[in-house]
Design an enzyme around this catalytic site. Sequence first.
Site, PDB file in Angstrom:
ATOM      1  N   ASP A 201       1.125  -1.307   0.274  1.00 50.13           N
ATOM      2  CA  ASP A 201       0.424  -0.383   0.458  1.00 50.13           C
ATOM      3  C   ASP A 201       0.738   1.250  -0.203  1.00 50.13           C
ATOM      4  OD1 ASP A 201      -2.658  -2.004   0.516  1.00 50.13           O
ATOM      5  OD2 ASP A 201      -2.191  -1.760   2.257  1.00 50.13           O
ATOM      6  N   GLU A 202       1.841   1.157  -0.420  1.00 48.17           N
ATOM      7  CA  GLU A 202       3.486   2.076  -0.546  1.00 48.17           C
ATOM      8  C   GLU A 202       3.634   2.382  -1.992  1.00 48.17           C
ATOM      9  OE1 GLU A 202       4.041   4.226   1.903  1.00 48.17           O
ATOM     10  OE2 GLU A 202       3.661   3.131   3.698  1.00 48.17           O
TER      11      GLU A 202
END
Length: 288
Positions: A231-232
């Site tokens: 999720d980066e």
Amino acid sequence: MSELAKTFILTITCPDTFGIVASVSSFLADEGAFVTKLEQFGDPNSKRFFMRVKFEAGRALRTDAEFTEKFAPIADKFTMQWKLHDFHRKPKVLLMVSKFGHCLNDILHRVASNNLHIEIPAIVSNHEDMRGIVEWYGIPYYHLPVSKDTKAVQEQKLLDLVGEYQADLVGLARYMQVLSTDLCRELEGRCINIHHSFLPSFKGAKPYHQAHARGVKLIGATAHYVTADLDEGPIIHQAVERVDHSMTADDMVEIGRDIESVVFSRAIQMHCEHRVFRNDHKTIVFRR
């Protein structure tokens, strides 16, 4: 312009400096091309320049080889990373899904309605739940279950399908499995995930429940490129919806599904229209 004119999208990234726009525009004009849209941005922080040009080709620019030969001196002069895209070609997007079908259903409907100009050659899932709706649309459905012991084999089968169908992009339509580091690297820049949260807040599992527990007043969804850091990845598109204290976590989940569907489809569209440029850990996105 003639109806037989060939339409292209030219995308360019290079160090920011004087004369880029003038050189590209003059080149296209000299070759008889007709520019219908030109978008540009110079980032003062990264010192990088980004450009997207839509044009109708002239007499001598109708093939990749002809364009490459003529454009090479300008590309070399400005140290450009560039690519020529056929505007009328529909990119192939292989979709992956688990048990939640809202994003998948939305994409399928948009494609069937000619509102999203992509081709979906196949859909992969680790469950059987979505087979019925997918096969109703006449699209091949591959059930590739995954466990800790079979993950490597399953991911190789996925890569084999990406190669077999010559997929330009992989879309994770609420595919609820964390991809391995090796797979993330293999698909870097051509895999989009929809996260049911307004990143960078509330990463990981059950973000709506996390948001509810914090009493947030806005919830949202984020479409981003997949990287090895969970999720980066660089964010492509986001949207939010206002909520209040009277709503339960389940209420937020229901509202969030609508946001996710819109954000995911728009991110797919932006990527496939060659509007998204990587800029370190961020993106440059030219709007329609």
